[in-house]
Design a protein around this motif. Sequence first.
Motif, mmCIF file in Angstrom:
data_model
loop_
_atom_site.group_PDB
_atom_site.id
_atom_site.type_symbol
_atom_site.label_atom_id
_atom_site.label_comp_id
_atom_site.label_asym_id
_atom_site.label_seq_id
_atom_site.Cartn_x
_atom_site.Cartn_y
_atom_site.Cartn_z
ATOM 1 N N PHE A 74 0.833 -1.191 0.000
ATOM 2 C CA PHE A 74 0.000 0.000 0.000
ATOM 3 C C PHE A 74 0.880 1.258 0.000
ATOM 4 N N TRP A 75 0.268 2.357 -0.394
ATOM 5 C CA TRP A 75 0.914 3.673 -0.410
ATOM 6 C C TRP A 75 -0.111 4.668 0.113
ATOM 7 N N TRP A 76 0.218 5.316 1.232
ATOM 8 C CA TRP A 76 -0.708 6.199 1.924
ATOM 9 C C TRP A 76 -0.193 7.625 1.820
ATOM 10 N N GLY A 77 -0.980 8.507 1.199
ATOM 11 C CA GLY A 77 -0.543 9.880 1.053
ATOM 12 C C GLY A 77 -1.624 10.746 0.421
ATOM 13 N N HIS A 78 -1.245 11.976 0.085
ATOM 14 C CA HIS A 78 -2.116 12.912 -0.640
ATOM 15 C C HIS A 78 -1.640 12.915 -2.088
ATOM 16 N N PHE A 79 -2.443 12.374 -2.987
ATOM 17 C CA PHE A 79 -1.972 12.091 -4.341
ATOM 18 C C PHE A 79 -2.373 13.177 -5.332
ATOM 19 N N ARG A 80 -1.420 13.502 -6.179
ATOM 20 C CA ARG A 80 -1.695 14.385 -7.305
ATOM 21 C C ARG A 80 -2.017 13.508 -8.516
ATOM 22 N N LYS B 12 12.310 24.358 -12.717
ATOM 23 C CA LYS B 12 12.833 23.399 -11.744
ATOM 24 C C LYS B 12 12.324 21.994 -12.010
ATOM 25 N N TRP B 13 11.054 21.871 -12.405
ATOM 26 C CA TRP B 13 10.436 20.551 -12.600
ATOM 27 C C TRP B 13 10.442 20.156 -14.075
ATOM 28 N N ARG B 14 11.407 20.667 -14.824
ATOM 29 C CA ARG B 14 11.497 20.338 -16.243
ATOM 30 C C ARG B 14 11.712 18.837 -16.434
ATOM 31 N N GLU B 15 10.866 18.233 -17.246
ATOM 32 C CA GLU B 15 10.932 16.800 -17.515
ATOM 33 C C GLU B 15 11.234 16.587 -18.992
ATOM 34 N N LEU B 16 12.360 15.957 -19.283
ATOM 35 C CA LEU B 16 12.763 15.738 -20.664
ATOM 36 C C LEU B 16 12.597 14.287 -21.105
ATOM 37 N N ASP B 17 12.446 13.370 -20.148
ATOM 38 C CA ASP B 17 12.473 11.950 -20.473
ATOM 39 C C ASP B 17 11.108 11.276 -20.465
ATOM 40 N N TYR B 18 10.151 11.846 -19.759
ATOM 41 C CA TYR B 18 8.828 11.224 -19.685
ATOM 42 C C TYR B 18 7.933 11.874 -20.732
ATOM 43 N N ASN B 19 7.486 11.114 -21.711
ATOM 44 C CA ASN B 19 6.841 11.686 -22.892
ATOM 45 C C ASN B 19 5.345 11.939 -22.744
ATOM 46 N N SER B 20 4.716 11.344 -21.775
ATOM 47 C CA SER B 20 3.286 11.550 -21.593
ATOM 48 C C SER B 20 3.000 12.997 -21.179
ATOM 49 N N PRO B 21 1.831 13.544 -21.526
ATOM 50 C CA PRO B 21 1.501 14.917 -21.097
ATOM 51 C C PRO B 21 1.190 15.033 -19.617
ATOM 52 N N VAL B 22 0.846 13.930 -18.947
ATOM 53 C CA VAL B 22 0.563 13.953 -17.508
ATOM 54 C C VAL B 22 1.291 12.793 -16.831
ATOM 55 N N TYR B 23 1.550 12.967 -15.516
ATOM 56 C CA TYR B 23 2.195 11.914 -14.733
ATOM 57 C C TYR B 23 1.164 10.938 -14.166
ATOM 58 N N PRO B 24 1.574 9.701 -13.891
ATOM 59 C CA PRO B 24 0.721 8.827 -13.079
ATOM 60 C C PRO B 24 0.568 9.426 -11.680
ATOM 61 N N ALA B 25 -0.416 8.953 -10.947
ATOM 62 C CA ALA B 25 -0.658 9.476 -9.598
ATOM 63 C C ALA B 25 0.610 9.362 -8.743
ATOM 64 N N PHE B 26 0.933 10.433 -8.025
ATOM 65 C CA PHE B 26 2.080 10.402 -7.113
ATOM 66 C C PHE B 26 1.752 11.213 -5.868
ATOM 67 N N SER C 263 8.998 10.299 -9.917
ATOM 68 C CA SER C 263 9.644 9.014 -10.222
ATOM 69 C C SER C 263 8.949 7.876 -9.490
ATOM 70 N N MET C 264 8.632 8.109 -8.227
ATOM 71 C CA MET C 264 7.935 7.088 -7.450
ATOM 72 C C MET C 264 6.575 6.771 -8.074
ATOM 73 N N GLY C 265 5.864 7.805 -8.528
ATOM 74 C CA GLY C 265 4.576 7.575 -9.171
ATOM 75 C C GLY C 265 4.694 6.729 -10.429
ATOM 76 N N ILE C 266 5.729 7.000 -11.235
ATOM 77 C CA ILE C 266 5.944 6.235 -12.469
ATOM 78 C C ILE C 266 6.301 4.789 -12.136
ATOM 79 N N TRP C 267 7.197 4.598 -11.153
ATOM 80 C CA TRP C 267 7.579 3.235 -10.762
ATOM 81 C C TRP C 267 6.362 2.463 -10.224
ATOM 82 N N MET C 268 5.556 3.141 -9.398
ATOM 83 C CA MET C 268 4.417 2.468 -8.784
ATOM 84 C C MET C 268 3.313 2.168 -9.785
ATOM 85 N N SER C 269 3.274 2.903 -10.907
ATOM 86 C CA SER C 269 2.249 2.616 -11.919
ATOM 87 C C SER C 269 2.432 1.224 -12.503
#
Length: 498
Positions: free
Chosen positions: A381-387, A397-411, A443-449
């Motif tokens: 399980f993962w307990w938190g406030h998810f975006r 600061k949060w520039r992402e060059l490697d993840y191609n999707s327009p949105v992130y998985p829940a994190f 990164s954690m959100g992507i791994w957990m997806s």
Amino acid sequence: MATNRLLSLFQYWLMPALYFTFGLLLSSFCFQFVMIHQTNRDLGSYQMVIGILSARNNSKFRQAIRDTWLRGLQVNQGLRSRNFKVLAKFIIGDTPCAIPPELRHDPYTCQRKILRNSSDIHSVIQLKSDLEQFSKKDRNHYYSLGIRFVVNHPIVVSSLGILNLRENYKESVNLYLYDEISQQVVTHTIINRTNPGDLLYNFRYKDVGYYLLPKGFIGYVFAENITTITLSKERSNWILDEGQDAINIFELKLYNDDMNGRPHSEDFISKKKLIDIGISFRYTIKVDSVETNYIEGKYKELLNEEQKVLDNESITYNDIVLVPHLDVYRTVANKMLLFYNWLMNNVKFQLFMKVDDDCFLNIDTIIQAIDDLNLREKDKFWWGHFRVNWPVQRFGKWRELDYNSPVYPAFACGSGSIISADIIKWLADNKLWLKSYQGEDVSMGIWMSALGPFLIKDKNWKCFSNCDRKMYTSPEHQPEELVALWKNYSLCGNPCGC
């Protein structure tokens, strides 16, 4: 006599030097032994481990935590009565970035800017599309084309330019340099058939004088009164040149009508079918070798002092895990994977909580919620406030060059979350196969997806510094604010005030 002199030299000079060198080596070995020994001293079983993500230079934040909620954790009678043992460790990379922040590509990496002090530096934009997509009305229409950019290192702008096509200045083309912050025109020039400017690199440039743009300047270079009517269908080879990181061009827009030197975002047209046209400005990079040497010298002194403070903290408090990694923002995800590996090799535990070193933590409320949710009996399980559906950013600061999707998985927000031990084991076991992205939380959100844990969504894990009596954590605080929150909590049980 010669033999006696050699013996005397060996006795009075060489022997002390050898002893001194041996002493240094021995002391270094002993310190390393002490550090390794301290990391293993906490071997045992705990119900929960708290990993506090920290930076090498954040000693004031760490001390504020030691003086507030971490001290309360150590004397908490409620935890003892519940037989709930908690271990807390600050997570820090053992290697600092040797490049001063002022000389880096950006504050979040450890890449040196490569600056060229040449009058030939120019920035060229070309927006491409198939002209067939434009109607005849589009082709006869006059447009304005804009480059929005930010300055990473001081530059001196000397001329503005446009691609050398006669049709571009059949009518007068107005070129502007505009300051977005002050909303003022910095400089302006006109290119027309009578005064077409100087030809360079197949561009027509007009000198505008010399304008120093400081680091952090945000502005536009744009051209008004451009027509596309006679542009050929041929594609040129002009590309974007950002002066090897002196500037970043982060928005290219086509918009209608004459703007009188003042671009407004509401006038931008969102069109994928952009025209083949070039707009440019020439600049030199302001490089001061004396200033650079001074900055590097002062930064070395700062790093030496930082290391002394960190060494003293490690020995005094035994609450720091130095993972073998470069300590900058862009490497935080890898830093956490290395800590998970340390954790699995040194500690037996049921739950893992991750917080940042700017967070206030209400441990009593968290432990009560753990009991209410019966989390000690649950796995995966993962307990938190998810975006959720959080947009991927391409700049800043949060520039992402490697993840191609327009949105992130829940994190989960970086302020705090709790994960079951089996997930931490999976992360540690697969650390060499997991790709890191721009931040630890995404990164954690992507791994957990891929793993698919059960998400326990709870807004009491605050994403921002707003205060609530029932909150588990509150992030983005300065050290003095952490102290104030703890003082209120100690007096009346409400961190927001008594």
